[in-house]
Design a protein around this motif. Structure first.
Motif, PDB file in Angstrom:
ATOM      1  N   GLU A   1      -1.997  -6.194  18.862  1.00  0.00           N
ATOM      2  CA  GLU A   1      -1.292  -5.204  17.523  1.00  0.00           C
ATOM      3  C   GLU A   1      -0.936  -5.968  16.715  1.00  0.00           C
ATOM      4  N   ARG A   2      -0.069  -7.054  16.770  1.00  0.00           N
ATOM      5  CA  ARG A   2       0.186  -7.766  15.389  1.00  0.00           C
ATOM      6  C   ARG A   2      -0.812  -8.301  14.662  1.00  0.00           C
ATOM      7  N   PHE A   3      -1.769  -8.854  15.532  1.00  0.00           N
ATOM      8  CA  PHE A   3      -3.024  -9.314  14.843  1.00  0.00           C
ATOM      9  C   PHE A   3      -3.750  -8.314  14.103  1.00  0.00           C
ATOM     10  N   LYS A   4      -3.984  -7.097  14.622  1.00  0.00           N
ATOM     11  CA  LYS A   4      -4.427  -6.058  13.868  1.00  0.00           C
ATOM     12  C   LYS A   4      -3.736  -5.640  12.767  1.00  0.00           C
ATOM     13  N   TRP A   5      -2.363  -5.614  12.870  1.00  0.00           N
ATOM     14  CA  TRP A   5      -1.455  -5.289  11.440  1.00  0.00           C
ATOM     15  C   TRP A   5      -1.649  -6.103  10.502  1.00  0.00           C
ATOM     16  N   GLY A   6      -1.953  -7.417  10.742  1.00  0.00           N
ATOM     17  CA  GLY A   6      -2.229  -8.408   9.629  1.00  0.00           C
ATOM     18  C   GLY A   6      -3.609  -8.424   9.061  1.00  0.00           C
ATOM     19  N   ALA A   7      -4.495  -7.938   9.944  1.00  0.00           N
ATOM     20  CA  ALA A   7      -5.904  -7.734   9.503  1.00  0.00           C
ATOM     21  C   ALA A   7      -5.858  -6.413   8.712  1.00  0.00           C
ATOM     22  N   ILE A   8      -5.387  -5.285   9.299  1.00  0.00           N
ATOM     23  CA  ILE A   8      -5.220  -4.183   8.401  1.00  0.00           C
ATOM     24  C   ILE A   8      -4.651  -4.234   7.006  1.00  0.00           C
ATOM     25  N   ALA A   9      -3.427  -5.005   7.086  1.00  0.00           N
ATOM     26  CA  ALA A   9      -2.753  -5.361   5.834  1.00  0.00           C
ATOM     27  C   ALA A   9      -3.574  -6.005   4.920  1.00  0.00           C
ATOM     28  N   ALA A  10      -4.854  -6.890   5.128  1.00  0.00           N
ATOM     29  CA  ALA A  10      -5.432  -7.586   4.473  1.00  0.00           C
ATOM     30  C   ALA A  10      -6.498  -6.235   3.821  1.00  0.00           C
ATOM     31  N   MET A  11      -7.021  -5.571   4.850  1.00  0.00           N
ATOM     32  CA  MET A  11      -8.114  -4.601   4.172  1.00  0.00           C
ATOM     33  C   MET A  11      -7.666  -3.561   3.138  1.00  0.00           C
ATOM     34  N   SER A  12      -6.059  -3.331   3.370  1.00  0.00           N
ATOM     35  CA  SER A  12      -5.410  -2.564   2.600  1.00  0.00           C
ATOM     36  C   SER A  12      -5.433  -2.855   0.982  1.00  0.00           C
ATOM     37  N   ASN A  13      -5.328  -4.165   0.930  1.00  0.00           N
ATOM     38  CA  ASN A  13      -5.426  -4.674  -0.376  1.00  0.00           C
ATOM     39  C   ASN A  13      -6.828  -4.153  -1.389  1.00  0.00           C
ATOM     40  N   GLN A  14      -8.112  -4.020  -0.587  1.00  0.00           N
ATOM     41  CA  GLN A  14      -9.084  -3.550  -1.411  1.00  0.00           C
ATOM     42  C   GLN A  14      -8.814  -2.012  -1.727  1.00  0.00           C
ATOM     43  N   LEU A  15      -8.015  -1.299  -0.755  1.00  0.00           N
ATOM     44  CA  LEU A  15      -7.682   0.096  -1.112  1.00  0.00           C
ATOM     45  C   LEU A  15      -6.920   0.296  -2.553  1.00  0.00           C
ATOM     46  N   ARG A  16      -6.237  -0.792  -2.461  1.00  0.00           N
ATOM     47  CA  ARG A  16      -5.361  -0.638  -3.749  1.00  0.00           C
ATOM     48  C   ARG A  16      -6.147  -1.285  -5.017  1.00  0.00           C
TER      49      ARG A  16
ATOM     50  N   PHE B   1       0.714  -1.130   0.132  1.00  0.00           N
ATOM     51  CA  PHE B   1      -0.015   0.057   0.053  1.00  0.00           C
ATOM     52  C   PHE B   1       0.964   1.295  -0.026  1.00  0.00           C
ATOM     53  N   GLN B   2       2.182   1.058   0.705  1.00  0.00           N
ATOM     54  CA  GLN B   2       2.972   2.373   0.741  1.00  0.00           C
ATOM     55  C   GLN B   2       3.287   2.706  -0.521  1.00  0.00           C
ATOM     56  N   LYS B   3       3.751   1.703  -1.397  1.00  0.00           N
ATOM     57  CA  LYS B   3       4.320   1.846  -2.591  1.00  0.00           C
ATOM     58  C   LYS B   3       3.091   2.464  -3.478  1.00  0.00           C
ATOM     59  N   PHE B   4       2.142   1.950  -3.607  1.00  0.00           N
ATOM     60  CA  PHE B   4       0.745   2.167  -4.157  1.00  0.00           C
ATOM     61  C   PHE B   4       0.540   3.863  -3.820  1.00  0.00           C
ATOM     62  N   TYR B   5       0.703   4.317  -2.660  1.00  0.00           N
ATOM     63  CA  TYR B   5       0.308   5.610  -2.293  1.00  0.00           C
ATOM     64  C   TYR B   5       1.518   6.824  -2.797  1.00  0.00           C
ATOM     65  N   GLU B   6       2.840   6.154  -2.649  1.00  0.00           N
ATOM     66  CA  GLU B   6       3.957   6.800  -3.248  1.00  0.00           C
ATOM     67  C   GLU B   6       3.883   7.166  -4.665  1.00  0.00           C
ATOM     68  N   GLU B   7       3.393   6.168  -5.377  1.00  0.00           N
ATOM     69  CA  GLU B   7       3.113   6.217  -7.015  1.00  0.00           C
ATOM     70  C   GLU B   7       2.175   7.243  -7.287  1.00  0.00           C
ATOM     71  N   GLY B   8       1.176   7.568  -6.424  1.00  0.00           N
ATOM     72  CA  GLY B   8       0.202   8.593  -6.746  1.00  0.00           C
ATOM     73  C   GLY B   8      -0.801   8.088  -7.829  1.00  0.00           C
ATOM     74  N   ARG B   9      -1.168   6.786  -7.679  1.00  0.00           N
ATOM     75  CA  ARG B   9      -2.162   6.211  -8.643  1.00  0.00           C
ATOM     76  C   ARG B   9      -3.473   6.517  -8.181  1.00  0.00           C
ATOM     77  N   TYR B  10      -3.561   6.956  -7.099  1.00  0.00           N
ATOM     78  CA  TYR B  10      -5.241   7.611  -6.541  1.00  0.00           C
ATOM     79  C   TYR B  10      -5.363   9.061  -6.872  1.00  0.00           C
ATOM     80  N   LYS B  11      -4.403   9.838  -7.956  1.00  0.00           N
ATOM     81  CA  LYS B  11      -4.370  11.102  -7.860  1.00  0.00           C
ATOM     82  C   LYS B  11      -5.839  11.967  -8.599  1.00  0.00           C
TER      83      LYS B  11
END
Length: 286
Positions: A248-263, A136-146
């Motif tokens: 927290e670690r569980f949440k990071w994994g869950a949020i990582a999964a959710m970030s897929n849909q953002l991309r 997701f960070q790479k997606f954001y930095e590439e500005g594909r959502y502009k």
């Protein structure tokens, strides 16, 4: 003459339109009652060679340790083809037709496999950001959502800043990492005729990964099942979150999964806003 039956299974290219150029093909083959699965990478390059080697490594490791997965029968390194035994029905199909009690049992078995995989090559290692958050960070930095509305871009920017904050706050920590799957989805599990769950597909293998990340990702993937709320509650009820930063670690994994849909759905502002709300709700509570 031998009777033959062949069926293409649900590799990424078949499951999702945005992976129509995926280089992997998976076939079920039955010859005179003998059932096997043939996996072939139809493009040979650096990426597919790594994916092939990761799969061979994990099939051998899991077979050796008697962790439930299909038996590796043969491999061809030059052509990037390997053959495994056919070991049951894909979990998404299975969960559609069984009782809640049966479904809970299969979820528990899958979580246990994620734990066992994490014990392979286990060692202390500095904090590793869950892979999908890095993507997701790479997606954001590439500005594909502009071209999205300003409000939506602001929400994505806030999420990007929060990911950086996670990294900065935790990079001094060490965790007991082993092997893991960056996308531990319930589609990567099988159920055989005896009700035993096994795992397939190690394209997303990561050497230093946290089992809580993987289980968090798996938990989110269950939202696509018909009994999603009950299965997610069952998983959480039986997950030990008493370890250091476990929740927290569980949440990071869950949020990582959710970030897929953002991309994947980044052209749809309503989908992004809905998903971001769910992410921040999860951050606030479990």
């Amino acid at each position: 003459m031998s009777k033959i039956k062949i069926q293409r299974l649900k590799d990424k290219a078949k499951r999702w339109a945005h992976h129509s150029d995926d280089s992997k093909r998976v076939f079920y083959l039955e010859i005179d009652g003998k059932k096997i699965v043939i996996t072939s990478y139809i493009v040979v390059n650096k990426e597919t060679k790594k994916r092939f080697q990761d799969n061979i490594l994990m099939y051998r490791e899991l077979n050796k340790r008697k962790i439930s997965c299909p038996l590796l029968l043969a491999s061809d390194e030059f052509n990037l083809v390997f053959v495994t035994e056919h070991k049951g029905e894909e979990m998404p199909t299975y969960l559609e037709k069984v009782s809640l009690k049966e479904a809970k049992d299969k979820v528990s078995q899958a979580v246990e496999i994620i734990w066992k995989i994490s014990e392979i090559n286990s060692k202390l290692h500095p904090f590793v950001m869950p892979d999908r958050l890095v993507r997701f960070q790479k997606f954001y930095e590439e500005g594909r959502y502009k071209d999205l509305p300003t409000e939506t871009k602001s929400l994505l920017g806030r999420f990007y800043d929060d990911i950086r904050e996670i990294d900065q706050q935790n990079r001094h920590l060490k965790f007991d990492y082993g092997y893991g799957l960056s996308a531990a989805d319930f589609i990567d599990f099988l159920v055989d005729e005896k009700g035993v769950v096994s795992i397939i597909d190690f394209d997303e293998l990561i050497e230093f990964y946290d089992p809580y990340y993987g289980i968090g990702y798996f938990w989110v993937s269950l939202e696509r099942t018909k009994q999603s709320q009950e299965l997610q509650k069952h998983l959480l009820k039986n997950l030990d979150l008493s370890q250091f930063k476990a929740e927290e670690r569980f949440k990071w994994g869950a949020i990582a999964a959710m970030s897929n849909q953002l991309r994947i759905s980044y052209t749809n502002p309503e989908v992004i806003k809905k998903r971001l709300k769910e992410i921040y709700d999860l951050w606030e509570k479990l």
